[in-house]
Scaffold this active site. Structure first.
Site, PDB file in Angstrom:
ATOM      1  N   LYS A   1     -10.805  -2.797  -3.737  1.00 25.02           N
ATOM      2  CA  LYS A   1     -11.611  -1.574  -3.854  1.00 25.02           C
ATOM      3  C   LYS A   1     -10.799  -0.431  -4.452  1.00 25.02           C
ATOM      4  O   LYS A   1     -11.331   0.441  -5.122  1.00 25.02           O
ATOM      5  CB  LYS A   1     -12.056  -1.098  -2.467  1.00 25.02           C
ATOM      6  CG  LYS A   1     -12.926  -2.028  -1.697  1.00 25.02           C
ATOM      7  CD  LYS A   1     -13.355  -1.324  -0.397  1.00 25.02           C
ATOM      8  CE  LYS A   1     -13.779  -2.311   0.658  1.00 25.02           C
ATOM      9  NZ  LYS A   1     -12.844  -2.397   1.776  1.00 25.02           N
TER      10      LYS A   1
ATOM     11  N   LYS B   1      -4.935  -9.206  -6.557  1.00 23.20           N
ATOM     12  CA  LYS B   1      -6.148  -9.343  -5.744  1.00 23.20           C
ATOM     13  C   LYS B   1      -7.246  -8.390  -6.223  1.00 23.20           C
ATOM     14  O   LYS B   1      -6.951  -7.242  -6.565  1.00 23.20           O
ATOM     15  CB  LYS B   1      -5.760  -8.998  -4.291  1.00 23.20           C
ATOM     16  CG  LYS B   1      -6.805  -9.266  -3.256  1.00 23.20           C
ATOM     17  CD  LYS B   1      -6.313  -8.822  -1.883  1.00 23.20           C
ATOM     18  CE  LYS B   1      -6.639  -7.368  -1.635  1.00 23.20           C
ATOM     19  NZ  LYS B   1      -7.090  -7.042  -0.287  1.00 23.20           N
TER      20      LYS B   1
ATOM     21  N   LYS C   1       0.824  -1.217   0.000  1.00 27.89           N
ATOM     22  CA  LYS C   1       0.000   0.000   0.000  1.00 27.89           C
ATOM     23  C   LYS C   1       0.855   1.262   0.000  1.00 27.89           C
ATOM     24  O   LYS C   1       0.489   2.267  -0.607  1.00 27.89           O
ATOM     25  CB  LYS C   1      -0.972   0.003   1.182  1.00 27.89           C
ATOM     26  CG  LYS C   1      -2.096  -1.005   1.005  1.00 27.89           C
ATOM     27  CD  LYS C   1      -3.324  -0.679   1.810  1.00 27.89           C
ATOM     28  CE  LYS C   1      -4.456  -1.595   1.410  1.00 27.89           C
ATOM     29  NZ  LYS C   1      -5.673  -1.411   2.169  1.00 27.89           N
TER      30      LYS C   1
END
Ligand code: AQP
Length: 342
Positions: free
Chosen positions: A208, A205, A113
């Protein structure tokens, strides 16, 4: 030794997708029959990456609506948003002082991230797994249904629980706990879709935060959009294999078969018994029908519940009160064990 109970959370960071649904929410629904369950909308986690305040409010209510629309009973279980129960943040601070920098430095989600902008990532994003440990252990929960991507964080929660039990062993015994204060929470990662992958790249993956909406199926997508996304999903030129072993090195095929199996409540083996030798075009048609038939009632119910935000807020407020009743006495014990006066 510890009363068995379930805790899990979902971030209100945008549209919930099929990965969240199959990896987590369907498990939440199934577990409510056998356990005392607490399901949390983790808004404190959400702000580890900046969120627009109005969108955060909307997304929080939307996750609550998705829980209920998927079949989680808010009377039987506790549903609430994390920021209403301050025990999470208080226990997280104590865990910041239990967890080691080296442990957090190994967390792959932070690396993914934060990416190349590590120096610019929030401190909260780095310390996120400590807050997750606090979420679970504030209730001394023993079981945590999550997608495969959360496995490493769960292991860290166990390490934190273990270290707390060891660091404060004498104090814990003096408080009357013979077998440690915290349970070592167990991840529940089961079924054929523990890691649903992007529709456009079977090695990434479903997420969102991925910019292209074509990579995921959202719980709010209508039938037409679901059909378009599935039709355009990446595949390979070979027909489907008849055995699971044949899905090796074919990540996109593996992903679509896993989704089908999870939606059907069956296994990849059984799906391949029906579709082995088929072309993707035929299989995709069936996948669209199955996905729409499963999601349409949920989408309709999410919309209905979303039209009455005051009702959703009432559910979250009532859930928060019930959550406080469990977490606050546990936090009081923790404070005593650590040596805080008061
Ligand atoms: N692709 C997935 N497959 C299976 N399970 C998944 N989960 C998330 N993505 C998948 C599981 O859903 C639960 C809630 O996830 P979350 O909202 O707390 O956070 P996340 O894992 O960070 O979800 P996203 O969609 O990937 O969000 P962004 O894009 O913000 O990072 C968890 O149990 C998770 O395992």
């Amino acid at each position: 030794m510890f009363e068995e109970s379930v805790f899990s959370g979902v971030q209100p960071t945008g549209n919930l997708h099929l990965g969240n649904y199959l990896g987590a929410i369907t498990k939440f629904v199934a577990l409510q029959n056998d356990y005392k369950c607490i399901y949390c909308i983790v808004d404190l986690h959400a702000i580890t990456v900046w969120q627009d305040p109005d969108e955060l409010r909307t997304n929080t209510r939307e996750v609550a609506a998705a829980f209920i629309a998927s079949g989680i009973d808010p009377e039987k279980n506790i549903i609430f948003n994390q920021s209403q129960v301050s025990a999470h943040a208080e226990l997280a601070w104590i865990f910041n002082c239990v967890a080691r920098m080296g442990w957090l430095n190994r967390m792959t989600q932070f690396k993914e991230k934060a990416g190349k902008h590590r120096e610019n990532a929030s401190v909260g994003l780095f310390a996120y797994p400590n807050l997750m440990a606090a979420d679970i252990l504030a209730y001394r929960a023993t079981h945590v249904p999550v997608g495969d991507d959360q496995k490493q964080h769960l292991e860290l929660s166990r390490d934190i629980a273990q270290k707390f039990n060891t660091d404060y062993e004498n104090s814990i015994k003096a408080a009357g706990y013979e077998n440690g204060f915290f349970p070592l929470p167990e991840p529940l990662i089961t079924g054929p879709a523990t890691r649903v992958m992007s529709l456009r790249d079977g090695k990434k993956k479903m997420s969102k935060s991925e910019t292209s909406d074509m990579t995921r199926i959202n719980l709010t997508d209508d039938a037409e959009l679901i059909a378009k996304k599935v039709r355009k999903a990446k595949t390979d030129p070979e027909p489907l294999p008849s055995e699971v072993a044949g899905l090796k090195e074919r990540p996109e095929a593996d992903n679509l078969i896993g989704i089908f199996a999870a939606l059907k409540n069956s296994s990849k083996e059984d799906v391949l018994k029906d579709f082995g030798g088929s072309q993707f075009s035929a299989f995709k048609g069936e996948l669209v029908d199955l996905t729409v038939s499963k999601l349409e009632p949920i989408t309709t119910e999410i919309r209905k519940l979303g039209s009455d935000p005051a009702h959703l807020d009432q559910i979250l407020n009532a859930g928060a009160e019930r959550a406080k009743d469990i977490a606050n006495p546990i936090l009081d014990d923790v404070k005593r064990i650590v040596g805080f006066v008061g």
